[in-house]
Design a protein around this motif. Structure first.
Motif, PDB file in Angstrom:
ATOM      1  N   SER A 131       0.827  -1.205   0.000  1.00  0.00           N
ATOM      2  CA  SER A 131       0.000   0.000   0.000  1.00  0.00           C
ATOM      3  C   SER A 131       0.863   1.257   0.000  1.00  0.00           C
ATOM      4  O   SER A 131       0.579   2.234  -0.702  1.00  0.00           O
ATOM      5  N   LEU A 132       1.957   1.247   0.781  1.00  0.00           N
ATOM      6  CA  LEU A 132       2.870   2.385   0.832  1.00  0.00           C
ATOM      7  C   LEU A 132       3.505   2.632  -0.533  1.00  0.00           C
ATOM      8  O   LEU A 132       3.621   3.783  -0.977  1.00  0.00           O
ATOM      9  N   VAL A 133       3.925   1.561  -1.208  1.00  0.00           N
ATOM     10  CA  VAL A 133       4.511   1.695  -2.545  1.00  0.00           C
ATOM     11  C   VAL A 133       3.511   2.342  -3.497  1.00  0.00           C
ATOM     12  O   VAL A 133       3.853   3.221  -4.295  1.00  0.00           O
ATOM     13  N   GLY A 134       2.235   1.922  -3.392  1.00  0.00           N
ATOM     14  CA  GLY A 134       1.204   2.506  -4.244  1.00  0.00           C
ATOM     15  C   GLY A 134       1.052   3.995  -4.015  1.00  0.00           C
ATOM     16  O   GLY A 134       0.927   4.774  -4.961  1.00  0.00           O
ATOM     17  N   VAL A 135       1.071   4.406  -2.743  1.00  0.00           N
ATOM     18  CA  VAL A 135       0.961   5.831  -2.408  1.00  0.00           C
ATOM     19  C   VAL A 135       2.126   6.611  -3.010  1.00  0.00           C
ATOM     20  O   VAL A 135       1.942   7.684  -3.601  1.00  0.00           O
ATOM     21  N   LEU A 136       3.326   6.073  -2.888  1.00  0.00           N
ATOM     22  CA  LEU A 136       4.515   6.762  -3.402  1.00  0.00           C
ATOM     23  C   LEU A 136       4.488   6.864  -4.929  1.00  0.00           C
ATOM     24  O   LEU A 136       4.931   7.863  -5.498  1.00  0.00           O
ATOM     25  N   LEU A 137       3.952   5.832  -5.601  1.00  0.00           N
ATOM     26  CA  LEU A 137       3.832   5.887  -7.062  1.00  0.00           C
ATOM     27  C   LEU A 137       2.876   6.998  -7.482  1.00  0.00           C
ATOM     28  O   LEU A 137       3.112   7.707  -8.469  1.00  0.00           O
ATOM     29  N   ILE A 138       1.787   7.147  -6.732  1.00  0.00           N
ATOM     30  CA  ILE A 138       0.810   8.198  -7.054  1.00  0.00           C
ATOM     31  C   ILE A 138       1.424   9.577  -6.849  1.00  0.00           C
ATOM     32  O   ILE A 138       1.334  10.458  -7.711  1.00  0.00           O
ATOM     33  N   LEU A 139       2.067   9.756  -5.708  1.00  0.00           N
ATOM     34  CA  LEU A 139       2.570  11.082  -5.343  1.00  0.00           C
ATOM     35  C   LEU A 139       3.752  11.532  -6.197  1.00  0.00           C
ATOM     36  O   LEU A 139       3.906  12.717  -6.478  1.00  0.00           O
ATOM     37  N   THR A 140       4.600  10.560  -6.599  1.00  0.00           N
ATOM     38  CA  THR A 140       5.779  10.925  -7.381  1.00  0.00           C
ATOM     39  C   THR A 140       5.578  10.707  -8.880  1.00  0.00           C
ATOM     40  O   THR A 140       6.504  10.919  -9.661  1.00  0.00           O
ATOM     41  N   TYR A 247      -6.010   1.879   5.886  1.00  0.00           N
ATOM     42  CA  TYR A 247      -6.981   2.546   5.023  1.00  0.00           C
ATOM     43  C   TYR A 247      -6.668   4.021   4.818  1.00  0.00           C
ATOM     44  O   TYR A 247      -7.185   4.639   3.879  1.00  0.00           O
ATOM     45  N   LEU A 248      -5.837   4.601   5.685  1.00  0.00           N
ATOM     46  CA  LEU A 248      -5.474   6.011   5.518  1.00  0.00           C
ATOM     47  C   LEU A 248      -4.762   6.255   4.190  1.00  0.00           C
ATOM     48  O   LEU A 248      -4.762   7.375   3.680  1.00  0.00           O
ATOM     49  N   ASN A 249      -4.152   5.208   3.623  1.00  0.00           N
ATOM     50  CA  ASN A 249      -3.498   5.366   2.326  1.00  0.00           C
ATOM     51  C   ASN A 249      -4.500   5.648   1.212  1.00  0.00           C
ATOM     52  O   ASN A 249      -4.129   6.122   0.130  1.00  0.00           O
ATOM     53  N   LEU A 250      -5.785   5.353   1.459  1.00  0.00           N
ATOM     54  CA  LEU A 250      -6.814   5.635   0.459  1.00  0.00           C
ATOM     55  C   LEU A 250      -7.025   7.139   0.288  1.00  0.00           C
ATOM     56  O   LEU A 250      -7.573   7.573  -0.727  1.00  0.00           O
ATOM     57  N   ILE A 251      -6.610   7.924   1.282  1.00  0.00           N
ATOM     58  CA  ILE A 251      -6.760   9.374   1.177  1.00  0.00           C
ATOM     59  C   ILE A 251      -6.076   9.883  -0.089  1.00  0.00           C
ATOM     60  O   ILE A 251      -6.624  10.702  -0.837  1.00  0.00           O
ATOM     61  N   THR A 252      -4.865   9.396  -0.330  1.00  0.00           N
ATOM     62  CA  THR A 252      -4.111   9.823  -1.511  1.00  0.00           C
ATOM     63  C   THR A 252      -4.832   9.427  -2.796  1.00  0.00           C
ATOM     64  O   THR A 252      -4.907  10.207  -3.754  1.00  0.00           O
ATOM     65  N   VAL A 253      -5.371   8.207  -2.820  1.00  0.00           N
ATOM     66  CA  VAL A 253      -6.078   7.721  -4.013  1.00  0.00           C
ATOM     67  C   VAL A 253      -7.309   8.578  -4.285  1.00  0.00           C
ATOM     68  O   VAL A 253      -7.542   9.023  -5.417  1.00  0.00           O
TER      69      VAL A 253
END
Length: 301
Positions: A131-140, A247-253
């Motif tokens: 999930s963390l990797v997914g967040v970083l892919l979105i943000l960067t 689930y907090l990682n869904l905020i970025t999505v």
């Protein structure tokens, strides 16, 4: 409560928080952090008590007996988290703030294992990192090398405090097991307003004047402040804080999805990142072999 209802509540809570980042940018330009924090909770408290009475019909005296924990929840989730988040956004970009915020789920996992003696499986831990990797892919936007080029300023340092405060709030919420969650939220918000009132009386308050800012403060006061907190506290009273934290990682999505509707483009790699987040959230909630056993540690009373 059925497990799928808990998941729906967590998804909705983070959907509204995702909108908070988008609409919050309109409000920060016209109100300072203290004014935004106070205004949003004034709007929220009008709805929270009727909703609690209608749905839970609590024995208010019994809820008030937990005033010490509720006061701590007011100081952390109601005041501290929001005030310092708005302050951080005055000094840093949304990207850098979100990058640091992505550390929150892992911090909640750590605190939950140590302080709440929760158990984690190998699959669950794998879900956290995916999930963390997914967040970083979105943000960067797929350029992970950007992580090495961030120069931390005052805003990013404040964001570290923000995620620490939210972790404390999540742990405290878990300690309120058995207390009606909407009622607990309502009282903690009321206590937070009493704490903020002297500062507001001293500083005064200026209302937003542009259409976008007015819509923004109304959105923040109703959706993230009422329903996100109600859904989050209801869900976290029924499941481990460590699993809810993922689930907090869904905020970025959701922030990225809302941005699309507002006309901002999104790349293929960012969509892939979103899939990583959802898959990681799924794995974090699977039952598997326990890797981290309960530890006999007593904290927070």
């Amino acid at each position: 409560m059925k497990n799928y209802w808990i998941i729906i509540l967590l998804v909705l809570a983070n959907l509204f928080w995702g909108g908070h980042y988008v609409f919050g940018k309109f409000v920060v330009a016209e109100m300072d952090p203290l004014q935004i924090t106070f205004s949003r909770w004034v709007i929220a408290v009008v709805f929270l008590f009727p909703i609690a009475q209608l749905i839970e019909r609590p024995k208010w005296r019994e809820v008030w007996k937990h005033w010490k924990v509720l006061l701590a929840m007011a100081a952390t989730g109601v005041i501290g988290y929001n005030f310092f988040l708005y302050t951080a956004l005055q000094y840093t970009t949304s990207l850098d703030a979100a990058l640091i915020n992505s550390l929150n789920p892992m911090l909640i996992v750590l605190f939950s294992v140590v302080f709440l003696k929760e158990r984690l499986g190998l699959v669950n831990i794998g879900g956290v990192f995916i999930s963390l990797v997914g967040v970083l892919l979105i943000l960067t936007k797929g350029h992970l090398e950007q992580l090495l080029s961030i120069h931390y300023n005052k805003g990013e340092l404040i964001m570290l405090l923000v995620i620490f405060i939210w972790t404390l709030y999540s742990v405290l919420s878990r300690k309120m097991k058995g207390v009606p969650p909407i009622s607990a939220t309502a009282i903690s918000v009321l206590l937070g307003l009493f704490i903020l009132l002297p500062f507001i009386l001293f500083e005064g308050i200026s209302l937003p004047h542009s259409k976008n800012a007015i819509i923004g403060i109304l959105y923040i006061g109703f959706f993230p402040s009422v329903w996100s907190f109600v859904f989050w506290n209801t869900a976290i009273s029924k499941m481990n804080a460590s699993k809810a934290g993922i689930y907090l990682n869904l905020i970025t999505v959701f922030t990225a999805i809302i941005s699309i509707f507002l006309g901002n483009p999104i790349s293929t790699i960012q969509m892939v990142g979103g899939l990583f987040v959802f898959f990681g959230v799924y794995l974090s909630n699977k039952k598997g072999k326990v890797l981290v056993e309960k530890k006999q540690v007593k904290v927070l009373g």
